[in-house]
Design a protein around this motif. Structure first.
Motif, mmCIF file in Angstrom:
data_model
loop_
_atom_site.group_PDB
_atom_site.id
_atom_site.type_symbol
_atom_site.label_atom_id
_atom_site.label_comp_id
_atom_site.label_asym_id
_atom_site.label_seq_id
_atom_site.Cartn_x
_atom_site.Cartn_y
_atom_site.Cartn_z
ATOM 1 N N GLU B 190 0.831 -1.205 0.000
ATOM 2 C CA GLU B 190 0.000 0.000 0.000
ATOM 3 C C GLU B 190 0.874 1.267 0.000
ATOM 4 N N ILE B 191 1.926 1.271 0.809
ATOM 5 C CA ILE B 191 2.800 2.452 0.828
ATOM 6 C C ILE B 191 3.464 2.623 -0.549
ATOM 7 N N SER B 192 3.877 1.531 -1.143
ATOM 8 C CA SER B 192 4.488 1.607 -2.476
ATOM 9 C C SER B 192 3.515 2.202 -3.485
ATOM 10 N N ARG B 193 2.263 1.755 -3.384
ATOM 11 C CA ARG B 193 1.252 2.277 -4.300
ATOM 12 C C ARG B 193 1.069 3.788 -4.097
ATOM 13 N N ILE B 194 1.060 4.209 -2.840
ATOM 14 C CA ILE B 194 0.893 5.634 -2.529
ATOM 15 C C ILE B 194 2.068 6.450 -3.084
ATOM 16 N N TYR B 195 3.274 5.939 -2.909
ATOM 17 C CA TYR B 195 4.463 6.662 -3.410
ATOM 18 C C TYR B 195 4.467 6.720 -4.945
ATOM 19 N N ARG B 196 4.091 5.603 -5.563
ATOM 20 C CA ARG B 196 4.073 5.585 -7.031
ATOM 21 C C ARG B 196 3.019 6.574 -7.547
ATOM 22 N N GLU B 197 1.881 6.579 -6.903
ATOM 23 C CA GLU B 197 0.805 7.475 -7.310
ATOM 24 C C GLU B 197 1.239 8.937 -7.176
ATOM 25 N N ALA B 198 2.061 9.217 -6.166
ATOM 26 C CA ALA B 198 2.539 10.591 -5.968
ATOM 27 C C ALA B 198 3.575 10.994 -7.010
ATOM 28 N N GLY B 199 4.154 10.002 -7.696
ATOM 29 C CA GLY B 199 5.099 10.351 -8.756
ATOM 30 C C GLY B 199 6.426 9.621 -8.735
ATOM 31 N N ALA B 200 6.610 8.690 -7.811
ATOM 32 C CA ALA B 200 7.878 7.939 -7.800
ATOM 33 C C ALA B 200 7.951 7.070 -9.053
ATOM 34 N N ASP B 201 9.132 7.072 -9.693
ATOM 35 C CA ASP B 201 9.310 6.298 -10.926
ATOM 36 C C ASP B 201 9.681 4.850 -10.662
ATOM 37 N N TYR B 202 10.305 4.602 -9.510
ATOM 38 C CA TYR B 202 10.693 3.218 -9.186
ATOM 39 C C TYR B 202 10.737 3.052 -7.676
ATOM 40 N N MET B 203 10.573 1.808 -7.249
ATOM 41 C CA MET B 203 10.554 1.502 -5.809
ATOM 42 C C MET B 203 11.624 0.470 -5.476
ATOM 43 N N THR B 204 12.283 0.700 -4.347
ATOM 44 C CA THR B 204 13.232 -0.289 -3.843
ATOM 45 C C THR B 204 12.682 -0.832 -2.523
ATOM 46 N N ILE B 205 12.742 -2.144 -2.373
ATOM 47 C CA ILE B 205 12.340 -2.753 -1.100
ATOM 48 C C ILE B 205 13.623 -3.236 -0.429
ATOM 49 N N ARG B 206 13.891 -2.686 0.748
ATOM 50 C CA ARG B 206 15.158 -2.992 1.440
ATOM 51 C C ARG B 206 14.907 -4.009 2.544
#
Lengths: 227, 345
Positions: B190-206
């Motif tokens: 859900e947080i990833s979806r929120i960040y992507r929706e805000a405009g993040a181009d890519y996500m890293t899961i650490r």
């Protein structure tokens, strides 16, 4: 008094129970050791401490990982809780080796490695001044001066917090050039320990056990030489 | 290639496996430097709690050195804070001290009563990170790739409860840990979806808390990987799995988690990983962020890039956050080395 053979058996059982992280087993055999007149100091050193050395080896061989180490550590303390009062009562604590200041540096709240180091010094009869985690730089210096400890152990799990160690080592050595400093934590390498001016290092929970033993031995030998 | 690609194009094309002029220089986590802080006259402690400062600082390494991304947030407390943990920002500190978890949600896994906010977009500093992403998107998003990240389920669990207890419970009460990871996996999605929706181009899961420095490869496979698979199946590409430490024994497992790329640090033998995973695997990382980028000389940086490229990385990517005291000349050397060794056509 237990026979030599029975003493060996009891010590072996303590050691095996420890290696198998059998907390109850360690407790039971430690009690048997006392009931049957086994020297609690011998039971501690040859049962608990030697057992933990084997656990460290299993970690280095990648047979054991952090969960196993922690479970063995719980088992060790179960034994130590029973044996230590008896060592005190026997007057053997006069053999207390010295003292160490331990803590996790500011900006880091991960204390697994620090606690394992603490355990090895505990079991070896050292006095441990444990500053806990997220410890400001100056606190290490103050505590070393206050307690006149031979060793200061600094721990950090993350690179982001490790960098503060360089200043702490420098300050400690300025105040007291004879103090031994040991660094621990996943980001520490021999290169970093050298660069920071430390005397020892451990990059993993398992090598922390080894390194603690190495330091303890080294200081013991130096003391013997002085005598 | 005739036309110069923007950083954003280079990064996104790189992820899509399209033809690019050279390997991009970027990362999936923090890359703030003290030079950026000096430029604005801010202290490190301030930039985690103010969206505008966070955005400006995230963009500063691109502006000062040409680093090809802007990544927020910078600390590992955002998700845990949204779930009720307390964060210490070291507000009065003038040095660089990364925020830490000051109060856990529970000491023991057994006592963890997870209360997941019904609207995560409003929880803790998530709105602040979202605002920072929006600002970045507005200001530089047309030419610079915007990245964001969250912790993986197990590492996040380690922020919520005592990590020692968590480690022991992976052994003694695996089902209990499994349930917690399942719930946290959903939070991460859900947080990833929120960040992507805000405009993040890519996500890293650490997921650095679950590497072989802590857990056995067997536990990684049976307990950690299934949750990472679920997370990656539910988040949009490009998506990267990062684990630091000696990951040589789990790179194959990492590759099976469903991320588009895996990211490793300097302890990973990348040539060996490339060999294990084959030519199509997307491998990032391994430039030593401290001994090389902070403590090394420009020549060391040059060599590290040369070596990483020779060993088969798909981008010039540090193994962890760029530590803020990285000297200017090393940052410049990093960028120059990419031109020198990263050319692809």
């Amino acid at each position: 008094m237990a026979s030599e053979e029975r003493t060996k058996e009891i010590i072996n059982e303590i050691r095996q129970a420890l290696i198998n992280y059998d907390e109850d087993g360690v407790g039971e055999w430690a009690k048997k050791a006392l009931d049957e007149g086994v020297d609690p100091f011998i039971a501690t050193m040859e049962g608990l401490a030697d057992g933990m050395i084997e656990v460290g080896e299993l970690y280095n061989k990648k047979e054991y990982f952090v969960p196993e180490l922690l479970l063995c550590s719980d088992a060790l303390y179960a034994g130590l809780d029973i044996l230590r009062p008896a060592i005190k009562a026997s007057g053997r604590q006069s053999e207390a080796k010295g003292s160490i200041v331990l803590g996790v540096v500011e900006g880091d709240v991960h204390d697994i490695g620090k606690n394992l180091i603490k355990m090895m010094f505990d079991v070896s009869g050292w006095t441990v001044y444990d500053l806990g985690k997220d410890v400001p730089l100056d606190k290490f210096v103050e505590e070393q001066l206050r307690t006149d400890s031979e060793i200061v152990g600094l721990s950090a799990l993350m690179t982001t917090s490790m960098v503060a160690m360089q200043d702490i080592v420098k300050k400690l050595k300025e105040k007291n050039p004879n103090v031994r400093i040991m660094l621990g934590g996943a980001p520490i390498t021999s290169e970093i320990a050298d660069m920071y001016g430390a005397d020892g290092y451990a990059e993993s929970a398992g090598t922390a056990v080894d390194e603690a033993i190495r330091m303890i031995k080294m200081l013991k030998e130096e003391e013997m030489e002085r005598k | 290639m005739n036309t110069e690609l923007s950083s954003r194009e280079r990064v996104l094309k790189c992820f899509r496996g399209e033809k690019i002029d050279r390997l991009p220089v970027f990362s999936g986590y923090g890359n703030v430097t003290v030079h950026g802080l000096e430029k604005y006259g801010w202290r490190f402690a301030e930039i985690h709690v103010d969206a505008k400062k966070m955005a400006n600082m995230a963009a500063s390494t691109h502006q000062l050195f040409g680093f090809e991304c802007a990544v927020v947030p910078f600390d590992m407390g955002v998700e845990a804070e949204a779930l009720g943990a307390g964060v210490n920002f070291y507000a009065h500190h003038t040095d660089v001290v990364y925020p830490t978890i000051a109060s856990k949600v529970a000491e023991k896994v057994m006592d963890l009563d997870l209360k997941i906010p019904s609207d995560l977009a409003k929880a803790g500093r998530i709105p602040l990170v979202v605002e920072a992403i929006r600002l970045l998107k507005e200001e530089i998003g047309d030419r610079v790739a915007i990245g964001s990240w969250t912790l993986g389920p197990y590492t996040l669990a380690g922020q919520l409860v005592d990590i020692g207890d968590l480690a022991k419970m992976t052994f003694k009460k695996k089902d209990m840990v499994d349930k917690v990871l399942d719930a946290l996996g959903e939070v991460i999605v859900e947080i990833s979806r929120i960040y992507r929706e805000a405009g993040a181009d890519y996500m890293t899961i650490r997921e650095m808390g679950a590497g072989p420095d802590i857990l056995s490869p067997r536990i990684f496979k049976t307990l950690i990987r299934p949750h990472l698979e679920k997370v990656f199946a539910a988040i949009e590409s490009p998506k990267i799995l990062h684990i630091c430490g000696d990951t040589n024994t789990i790179v194959e497992e990492m590759a099976l988690c469903g991320a588009d790329a895996i990211s490793v640090d300097q302890k990973n033998d990348v040539a060996e990983s490339r060999n294990k995973l084959g030519p199509d695997a997307f491998i990032l990382g391994n430039i030593d962020p401290y001994m090389v980028i902070v403590k090394g000389k420009p020549d060391d940086v040059d060599n590290a890039v040369k070596e990483a490229v020779a060993n088969g990385v798909n981008a010039i990517w540090p193994g962890c956050d760029i530590f803020p005291t990285a000297p200017k000349e090393n940052m410049k050397a990093l960028m120059a080395a990419a031109q020198k060794y990263g050319k692809l056509s």
